[in-house]
Design an enzyme around this catalytic site. Structure first.
Site, mmCIF file in Angstrom:
data_model
loop_
_atom_site.group_PDB
_atom_site.id
_atom_site.type_symbol
_atom_site.label_atom_id
_atom_site.label_comp_id
_atom_site.label_asym_id
_atom_site.label_seq_id
_atom_site.Cartn_x
_atom_site.Cartn_y
_atom_site.Cartn_z
ATOM 1 N N ASP A 1 -8.710 -5.454 -5.976
ATOM 2 C CA ASP A 1 -8.414 -4.290 -5.132
ATOM 3 C C ASP A 1 -9.002 -3.048 -5.790
ATOM 4 O OD1 ASP A 1 -7.360 -2.306 -3.537
ATOM 5 O OD2 ASP A 1 -5.263 -2.706 -4.045
ATOM 6 N N HIS B 1 -6.496 -6.017 -1.728
ATOM 7 C CA HIS B 1 -5.375 -5.153 -1.431
ATOM 8 C C HIS B 1 -4.255 -5.856 -0.667
ATOM 9 C CE1 HIS B 1 -3.709 -1.131 -1.179
ATOM 10 N NE2 HIS B 1 -3.605 -1.192 0.137
ATOM 11 N N SER C 1 0.819 -1.206 0.000
ATOM 12 C CA SER C 1 0.000 0.000 0.000
ATOM 13 C C SER C 1 0.860 1.267 0.000
ATOM 14 C CB SER C 1 -0.973 -0.043 1.182
ATOM 15 O OG SER C 1 -1.974 0.939 1.044
#
Length: 464
Positions: free
Chosen positions: A378, A437, A159
């Site tokens: 995601d 994610h 991320s």
């Protein structure tokens, strides 16, 4: 693994005494480590170090950080790639069959200052300063755990670690002296560019490709299409994301540009990502931007992320904090305050330039291997946006990938096709099917193959 320095004993964690873990997890070491050798240093990062379970991998040392900014790496430890797994919906912790400790010695670090159990007042304004503090932490860490000196070193994360990890690696490359051998990086679903690139431009195409999970009525679809057409999103990927690229990718009509900060944003009437997320959350109350295939009921999470529906947050329990030498504070999965300073003591925002436009090319060029992976389910950061960022990046003398990313080009051992893979000039890019994610959480077997490749334990991330 044993450590001669008597200070190491202060950090030792007995694997038979970790609360609620009903198996012997083995020896580990955890606690707070200062970011400098200053005896009055108040800024300290919390770490949890686990030695490899395979002696043949004892010379590999892997650093993991979550993103945020300000999200705890203990999330990654407990629900993604650590030796103890307590993921969403699990009634109790279990051994993780895909623990990265099978491949290397691993340290999970809550950084920067202001994250998780880490202590001190945030003082950084950008990620060069973050990297300097991370390197200071590592210097202090290696002074205690000196048997790790000389290891082959790898930096990984997910991320917002798309900023963190390349900046940390670049700092280490450009400031020699850390007593490990940095070899490369691995980043999952990373922030590599502006939100315009990784959210707004690909948002409508993503929703259309997953129309069964975004069941909007014809009127709303038409509204979205009108915005996409007017803002220059509709044909952007087909027109500009070519292999090889025709040149630097242009900003679409919906972009804004700050002449002072050089930051790229999006005009209010060209926002696409937030309206889609807002409307689909009405149709699916359990909608999870981190994995769009989630539906009702919402699974509980022992660390309260992304939903807190349980009776306790594991790392907020005093018995857990005692077991891992953590301070008795209110631990949060993601910090409610800023981990950046405005330079005058108040909260601020990261002023760093996105890594594809700054430090990542240098890191790729200096590394043995660089791996970027992305989950295809995601929506917080969209895989097609990552493709845009890569095609706009120049490294090793050329811009972007020169040949197309072929479908069905990534396979998992004993499973078959599991997404796409492409490799050029030291950069490996993999897209995972079935994953949102947090790829080591959602498809740990696929993530495991790619981290094994990074570490040189297999010739390819894909089945050969």
């Amino acid at each position: 693994m044993t450590f001669k320095n008597p200070k190491a004993k202060e950090f030792h964690v007995d694997g038979t005494k970790i609360p609620d873990v009903n198996f012997d997890a083995g020896d580990s070491w955890a606690g707070l480590m200062p970011i400098s050798g200053d005896p009055d240093e108040t800024r300290k990062l919390f770490f949890w170090f686990w030695p490899t379970t395979n002696a043949s991998n004892k010379n590999d040392f892997l650093f993991w950080t979550n993103g945020g900014p300000g999200c705890s790496s203990l999330e990654g430890f407990l629900q993604e790639n650590g030796p103890i797994s307590w993921s969403w919906g699990q009634s109790e912790p279990t051994p993780n069959p895909f623990a990265w400790t099978q491949l290397a010695n691993v340290v999970w670090v809550e950084q920067p200052v202001g994250t998780g159990f880490s202590q001190g007042t945030p003082s950084i304004t950008n990620d060069d300063e973050l990297a300097a503090q991370a390197m200071g932490f590592l210097e202090q860490f290696l002074n205690v755990f000196e048997e790790l000196k000389g290891s082959d070193f790898w930096v990984s994360g997910e991320s917002y670690a798309g900023f963190y990890v390349p900046y940390i690696a670049n700092w280490i490359y450009e400031h020699p002296g850390l007593e490990v051998n940095l070899k490369g990086i691995w980043i999952a679903d990373p922030s590599l560019s502006w939100g315009l690139v990784q959210q707004e431009i690909p948002a409508l195409r993503f929703a259309q490709a997953h129309a069964d999970l975004f069941p909007f009525n014809a009127t709303f679809w038409a509204q979205l299409q009108n915005i996409s057409d007017a803002c220059g999103y509709t044909d952007y990927l087909d027109k500009f994301v070519t292999y090889p690229p025709a040149g630097q990718l242009p900003l679409p009509a919906g972009a804004t540009f700050n002449n002072v900060t050089r930051a790229v944003g999006v005009s209010a009437d060209c926002r696409m990502h937030s309206p889609i997320q807002r409307e689909v959350s009405i149709l699916n109350p359990a909608f999870d931007v981190y994995r769009v295939s989630d539906t009702w009921p919402t699974l509980w999470s022992v660390i309260g992320f992304p939903e807190s529906t349980q009776q306790f947050v594991y790392f907020n329990r005093t018995d857990v904090q005692n077991a891992i030498h953590a301070p008795h504070i209110n631990w949060e999965t993601c910090s409610s305050g800023s981990v950046y300073s405005n330079g005058t003591g108040g909260p601020g925002r990261d002023t760093s330039v996105a890594s594809t436009l700054s430090v990542l090319p240098n890191v790729i060029e200096k590394s043995v291997r660089t791996v970027v992976v992305h989950g295809l389910a995601d929506f917080i950061l969209v895989a097609e946006g990552t493709r845009i960022a890569i095609q706009n990046m120049t490294w090793n003398g050329l811009q972007g990938f020169q040949t197309p990313i072929e479908p069905d080009s990534f396979t998992v051992d004993n499973m078959g096709t599991f997404g796409t893979m492409h490799q050029e000039r030291g950069l490996t890019f993999v897209e995972f099917s079935f994953s949102g994610h947090m790829t080591p959480q959602f498809v740990p077997w696929a993530a495991f193959q790619t981290i094994a490749f990074l570490l040189g334990k297999r010739p390819s991330p894909s089945t050969t």
